[in-house]
Write a protein that holds these residues in place. Structure first.
Motif, PDB file in Angstrom:
ATOM      1  N   MET A 112       0.840  -1.200   0.000  1.00 25.50           N
ATOM      2  CA  MET A 112       0.000   0.000   0.000  1.00 25.50           C
ATOM      3  C   MET A 112       0.876   1.251   0.000  1.00 25.50           C
ATOM      4  O   MET A 112       0.657   2.202  -0.752  1.00 25.50           O
ATOM      5  N   SER A 113       1.888   1.250   0.895  1.00 22.98           N
ATOM      6  CA  SER A 113       2.747   2.439   0.965  1.00 22.98           C
ATOM      7  C   SER A 113       3.564   2.567  -0.317  1.00 22.98           C
ATOM      8  O   SER A 113       3.891   3.679  -0.752  1.00 22.98           O
ATOM      9  N   LEU A 114       3.861   1.410  -0.940  1.00 17.63           N
ATOM     10  CA  LEU A 114       4.601   1.453  -2.201  1.00 17.63           C
ATOM     11  C   LEU A 114       3.747   2.131  -3.266  1.00 17.63           C
ATOM     12  O   LEU A 114       4.205   2.995  -4.006  1.00 17.63           O
ATOM     13  N   LEU A 115       2.447   1.745  -3.293  1.00 13.36           N
ATOM     14  CA  LEU A 115       1.532   2.356  -4.253  1.00 13.36           C
ATOM     15  C   LEU A 115       1.473   3.866  -4.044  1.00 13.36           C
ATOM     16  O   LEU A 115       1.495   4.646  -4.992  1.00 13.36           O
ATOM     17  N   ARG A 116       1.422   4.248  -2.742  1.00 14.90           N
ATOM     18  CA  ARG A 116       1.343   5.675  -2.456  1.00 14.90           C
ATOM     19  C   ARG A 116       2.621   6.385  -2.927  1.00 14.90           C
ATOM     20  O   ARG A 116       2.560   7.478  -3.481  1.00 14.90           O
ATOM     21  N   ALA A 117       3.759   5.734  -2.720  1.00 14.97           N
ATOM     22  CA  ALA A 117       5.028   6.337  -3.134  1.00 14.97           C
ATOM     23  C   ALA A 117       5.055   6.513  -4.650  1.00 14.97           C
ATOM     24  O   ALA A 117       5.475   7.547  -5.154  1.00 14.97           O
ATOM     25  N   ILE A 118       4.548   5.498  -5.368  1.00 16.47           N
ATOM     26  CA  ILE A 118       4.509   5.611  -6.825  1.00 16.47           C
ATOM     27  C   ILE A 118       3.581   6.752  -7.230  1.00 16.47           C
ATOM     28  O   ILE A 118       3.893   7.563  -8.089  1.00 16.47           O
ATOM     29  N   TYR A 119       2.426   6.829  -6.526  1.00 13.94           N
ATOM     30  CA  TYR A 119       1.466   7.869  -6.861  1.00 13.94           C
ATOM     31  C   TYR A 119       2.058   9.251  -6.631  1.00 13.94           C
ATOM     32  O   TYR A 119       1.779  10.199  -7.354  1.00 13.94           O
ATOM     33  N   ARG A 120       2.914   9.379  -5.612  1.00 13.59           N
ATOM     34  CA  ARG A 120       3.491  10.690  -5.299  1.00 13.59           C
ATOM     35  C   ARG A 120       4.506  11.143  -6.336  1.00 13.59           C
ATOM     36  O   ARG A 120       4.801  12.319  -6.449  1.00 13.59           O
ATOM     37  N   GLN A 121       5.067  10.198  -7.107  1.00 13.14           N
ATOM     38  CA  GLN A 121       6.041  10.587  -8.136  1.00 13.14           C
ATOM     39  C   GLN A 121       5.379  11.527  -9.129  1.00 13.14           C
ATOM     40  O   GLN A 121       4.358  11.188  -9.704  1.00 13.14           O
ATOM     41  N   PRO A 122       5.947  12.714  -9.346  1.00 15.05           N
ATOM     42  CA  PRO A 122       5.326  13.623 -10.306  1.00 15.05           C
ATOM     43  C   PRO A 122       5.225  13.006 -11.704  1.00 15.05           C
ATOM     44  O   PRO A 122       4.236  13.210 -12.400  1.00 15.05           O
ATOM     45  N   SER A 123       6.226  12.192 -12.096  1.00 18.28           N
ATOM     46  CA  SER A 123       6.190  11.600 -13.432  1.00 18.28           C
ATOM     47  C   SER A 123       5.050  10.601 -13.569  1.00 18.28           C
ATOM     48  O   SER A 123       4.552  10.359 -14.656  1.00 18.28           O
ATOM     49  N   PHE A 124       4.626  10.021 -12.441  1.00 20.05           N
ATOM     50  CA  PHE A 124       3.536   9.054 -12.494  1.00 20.05           C
ATOM     51  C   PHE A 124       2.241   9.736 -12.926  1.00 20.05           C
ATOM     52  O   PHE A 124       1.512   9.237 -13.765  1.00 20.05           O
ATOM     53  N   LYS A 125       2.015  10.926 -12.353  1.00 20.54           N
ATOM     54  CA  LYS A 125       0.796  11.650 -12.725  1.00 20.54           C
ATOM     55  C   LYS A 125       0.862  12.042 -14.188  1.00 20.54           C
ATOM     56  O   LYS A 125      -0.134  12.025 -14.906  1.00 20.54           O
ATOM     57  N   LEU A 126       2.062  12.383 -14.624  1.00 19.31           N
ATOM     58  CA  LEU A 126       2.235  12.743 -16.031  1.00 19.31           C
ATOM     59  C   LEU A 126       1.939  11.533 -16.919  1.00 19.31           C
ATOM     60  O   LEU A 126       1.279  11.657 -17.952  1.00 19.31           O
ATOM     61  N   ALA A 127       2.387  10.351 -16.470  1.00 19.60           N
ATOM     62  CA  ALA A 127       2.131   9.136 -17.244  1.00 19.60           C
ATOM     63  C   ALA A 127       0.637   8.867 -17.299  1.00 19.60           C
ATOM     64  O   ALA A 127       0.100   8.461 -18.332  1.00 19.60           O
ATOM     65  N   LEU A 128      -0.056   9.118 -16.167  1.00 14.57           N
ATOM     66  CA  LEU A 128      -1.523   8.974 -16.162  1.00 14.57           C
ATOM     67  C   LEU A 128      -2.136   9.914 -17.196  1.00 14.57           C
ATOM     68  O   LEU A 128      -3.049   9.545 -17.934  1.00 14.57           O
ATOM     69  N   ALA A 129      -1.604  11.133 -17.246  1.00 17.37           N
ATOM     70  CA  ALA A 129      -2.114  12.104 -18.218  1.00 17.37           C
ATOM     71  C   ALA A 129      -1.902  11.584 -19.632  1.00 17.37           C
ATOM     72  O   ALA A 129      -2.788  11.710 -20.485  1.00 17.37           O
TER      73      ALA A 129
END
Lengths: 515, 369
Positions: free
Chosen positions: B1-18
């Motif tokens: 769960m905390s790993l998922l949160r850490a991935i979500y916090r990565q700014p590039s992750f949100k960009l990848a979602l975009a």
């Protein structure tokens, strides 16, 4: 000390009474009162950090006081911002000029209040009014169409004054006006101040230099730790008395001092001079001792440390650091076992957006992994050691430094020197702008380093005299770019240091006079 | 769960979602566009038949009528399909490789406007070496990259010696290098004989059937390997940490004994070397050394870095972000192309995306500060 404001007392131009200002836990101004009459010069003196500039910011509307009232010619005066203050006739001239260098003298004088019809500037009117403002000065360099960047510093200052006159100022504040002027320009400035007095302007003159105050001012108000501690007619007070009022403070028991055993000379400087400052500096620093450098802001102390460390160019003189002679770049200085803490933590000392780990290890990114690699995990391990040892309050070593408080940021800056394990520490204002707890820790740390195994050598610049007297073994005073002789801590006190820093002669107990 | 949160916090992750969101948007949009097209052409056919006097019931059976729903569906599927994905990857490669170097420059607080010209110079140099100097493909490629890196080193040295800001120096280099490329090519495209190319023309060619295990062409693999290498370099080497330090606060870096000038020269040389590699891809794609090619491409490259979270004031940026940024641009490009939107609309959309991406990034910063 300050009389109650009497609205009928109309012979006063400016009255400030009961002004208080706090920044968080620190009291910057505590019940401060100041009065000036038209045609008089009031000198405002005090040590660095005594509250002079805060008081002037209140006067200029840059900050709002927590309490207190101000009157201008008997009328209530409450500026919301500096522009409003200027409009009602309170003009400030700061050490740093606020001129636009690419524009001409007349454009600068009328900037922001150009006479215009439908937005079209009436240049004849500009010319007329700016000539009106500068003709007083009788300075051949000062013509309306001269470019400001081509003028000497003294003339630039006159443009600032002309701007104040052009808006019809009633109160003129000069903040350290002579610190960057040549002797001749200083004389000319004093002449102009005399003429402004005749015109009935009220002048507030802020200065460190007591001899100037004695020459130019009519009254003097002394500030210390945010309070008014003296209010006198200049003619009836001696220089010594003014200085006694400025420094009258007892040294708190904040400074641990173990027995120190100075060893061999590790830093030997002879007749060092930089491009502008320092003009001449000689000193010898030994292992196991703390050498302090006192002086006023702008005396050239920072420049001395910078040129020792290779951050500023060296023009002449000798530097010997351990076995290495001559000037060297910062890269080499770190390699030679010296480290520096900048007085400007935010602009220079730390990379604020980077993490604690990065900042602590930046000067030596070696030994953090095989093949010269830098493994962030090992950087964090190194940082964690210092976070623990220096009590840096943070969530993790990866936290950006900008999210820490000033005291914790300074601990990070210090941790860099400890991590690098340097032998010579150059500390420039190491306790500026930090809380008492962090200060006490830094004093303790300096003492431990000086008495450690092996003992370190520490060169420390500070504007806070009690700190220098509490921490150092020897102190030298810098004044206008020149470093005076080093004296043992037993032979000096705040009074003598202040005399020397303000350019007075110092009288030894034996009665001989040194300059 | 905390790993998922850490991935979500990565700014590039949100960009990848975009990126995924934009891609899915185009999947739907391309299908809808196709369906609408079919629908309107059906209407035309019907009205023509009615004018000819065919009864409505008869007209419905006309063979030129297509099912709008199924055609739209297949258009969407085609957009999701392997050939289209491969094409997006291929089209991202040139800008993507150049953007790796630009990321380094921008993290160090600089900018390089000469990238487009350097790509052209590199491709011209390769063509010249192959055609006139009788060099083999390996020599030609290395020669092109070396010429490019030399240009970057010159930029870096000028910036540090003359103390002129990178914008001005590289603006000058933009013209100088472009001129040099035209001079070498005598203001013409250099055509290279097919037999001299050997393997040089299939770096970006579509993957042939018998080598489908490669998934994407060799050029795309080079982009991926380079991106991983540079990302590791930024994170795990002294040079990488120094690049961040110089960009974050040059004064601090100097105070800490970072050889600031050397870092800057290295960064500009690396950036130009990557532009040179992008030039290899450009050459491979066109099989021609075109001295006027890649004009204005530097702006796409900078846009990719900036969309990817690079800050023009230095100290920030990531390779993953840059690659995602370059992909976003290609997806928008191909999506708009397949919807048949005219070029001018594409350009306006791209401009809006750049501004929105950076504005969102600033907003995120202000909130975290």
């Amino acid at each position: 000390m300050v009389e109650r404001i009497d609205p009928g007392k109309s012979d006063l131009r400016l009255q400030m009474r009961g002004v208080c200002k706090r920044f968080g836990a620190t009291v910057a101004l505590d019940d401060v009162g100041v009065e000036v009459a038209p045609g008089r010069v009031l000198a405002l003196v005090g040590e660095n950090g005594a509250g002079k500039s805060t008081l002037m910011k209140v006067l200029s509307g840059a900050i709002k006081p927590d309490a207190g009232e101000m009157r201008l010619d008997g009328q209530s005066y409450r500026p919301g911002n500096p522009l409003e203050a200027r409009r009602v006739g309170v003009a400030m001239i700061y050490q740093e000029f606020s001129l636009t260098p690419h524009l001409s003298v007349e454009e600068n004088i009328m900037l922001g209040m150009e006479p215009a019809i439908l937005g079209v500037v009436r240049w004849k009117e500009v010319r007329r009014r700016s000539i009106e403002a500068i003709k007083e000065f009788d300075n051949p360099e000062l013509t309306p169409d001269a470019r400001v960047s081509k003028l000497s510093v003294g003339s630039q200052q006159l443009v600032e004054i002309a701007r104040a006159l052009a808006i019809g100022c009633r109160v003129l504040v000069l903040d350290e006006p002579t610190s960057s002027l040549t002797r001749g320009d200083v004389e000319r400035l004093f002449e102009i101040i005399g003429r402004l007095k005749e015109q009935g302007k009220a002048i507030v003159y802020i200065s460190h230099f007591i001899e100037e105050v004695k020459r130019v001012a009519d009254e003097v108000t002394v500030l210390r730790d945010g309070r008014v501690v003296g209010n006198s007619i200049v003619a009836s007070i001696s220089t010594d008395e003014i200085i006694a009022q400025m420094v009258g403070r007892k040294v708190e028991d904040l400074y641990p001092r173990s027995a120190r055993h100075p060893g061999e000379v590790i830093l030997d400087v002879k007749d060092l001079s930089g491009v502008e400052k320092p003009r001449s500096a000689s000193l010898q620093l030994r292992r196991g001792e703390v050498l302090g450098i006192a002086g006023l802001i702008g005396a050239g102390r920072t420049e001395l440390l910078r040129s020792l460390f290779g951050l500023d160019p060296v023009r002449s003189g000798q530097i010997k650091l351990g076995l290495y002679a001559g000037p060297a770049s910062p890269v080499r200085r770190w390699a030679q076992g010296a480290g520096i803490i900048s007085e400007d933590r935010k602009e220079e000392g730390l990379a604020l957006a980077l993490s604690i780990s990065d900042n602590v290890t930046l000067s030596k990114l070696r030994g953090f992994g095989p093949l010269g690699l830098v493994l962030p995990g090992r950087q964090d391990r190194a940082a964690r050691r210092w976070i623990h040892k220096l009590g840096i309050r943070c969530l993790s070593p990866r936290q950006p430094v900008q999210s820490l408080s000033g005291g914790n940021q300074q601990r990070v800056a210090l941790a860099r020197l400890l991590q690098h394990d340097v032998d010579v520490l150059l500390l420039d204002e190491p306790t500026r702008g930090i809380d008492v707890a962090a200060k006490a820790l830094i004093y303790k740390l300096i003492d431990e380093l000086a008495c450690g195994h092996p003992p370190k050598a520490i060169l420390m610049v500070s504007s806070y005299l009690p700190e220098l007297l509490g921490v150092c073994d020897r102190v030298a005073v810098m004044c206008r770019g020149r470093l005076g002789p080093t004296r043992n801590i037993e032979d000096i006190d705040e009074h003598k240091l202040m005399l020397e820093a303000t350019g007075q002669t110092i009288r030894d107990p034996a009665g001989e006079v040194k300059s | 769960m905390s790993l998922l949160r850490a991935i979500y916090r990565q700014p590039s992750f949100k960009l990848a979602l975009a990126l995924v969101a934009i891609f899915l948007f185009f999947v739907v949009a391309v299908g809808a566009h196709e369906a609408l097209n079919i629908h309107s052409s059906n209407r035309q056919v019907l009205s023509r038949l009615q004018a000819e006097g065919v009864s409505p019931a008869e007209a419905q059976k006309d063979p030129s009528l297509l099912d709008a729903w199924s055609e739209g569906y297949w258009a969407s599927v085609r957009f999701l399909g392997r050939p289209n994905l491969e094409m997006i990857a291929r089209h991202t490669t040139i800008v993507g490789i150049a953007a790796l170097g630009m990321t380094l420059v921008i993290i160090a607080g600089g900018i390089d406007l000469s990238v487009g010209s350097i790509i052209a110079l590199s491709s011209v140099a390769i063509a010249w070496l192959l055609q006139y100097a009788g060099a083999g493909p390996w020599t030609a490629v290395l020669g092109g990259i070396a010429a490019a890196a030399f240009c970057g080193m010159v930029s870096g040295l000028l910036i540090t010696w003359l103390r002129v800001v990178p914008f001005i120096v590289t603006l000058g280099m933009l013209l100088i290098v472009r001129g040099a490329a035209k001079g070498i090519a005598r203001e013409q495209k250099i055509d290279v004989d097919m037999d001299r190319l050997v393997w040089l023309d299939d770096l970006l060619a579509s993957v042939p059937k018998d080598r489908s295990w490669m998934l994407v062409p060799l050029g795309v693999w080079i982009l991926i390997v380079m991106a991983v290498t540079v990302a590791l370099m930024l994170r795990y080497t002294r040079l990488g940490r120094h690049i961040f330090a110089v960009g974050s606060n040059e004064e601090t870096a100097r105070l800490c004994g970072v050889a600031v000038d050397r870092v800057k020269v290295a960064v500009f040389a690396l950036c130009a070397a990557f532009a040179g590699l992008a030039g290899v891809m450009q050459f491979s794609y066109l099989s021609v050394g075109d001295p006027t090619g890649a004009t204005g491409l530097e702006l796409n490259v900078i846009a990719a870095v900036v969309i990817g979270g690079g800050s023009l004031s230095g100290g920030e940026g990531s390779i993953l972000g840059t690659v995602v940024g370059a992909l976003i641009m290609t997806v928008i490009d191909t999506g708009c192309g397949q919807m048949g939107l005219p070029n001018w609309v594409q350009e306006i959309i791209m401009g809006v995306i750049i501004i929105v991406a950076v504005a969102l990034d600033r907003l995120r910063h202000r909130r975290s500060a």
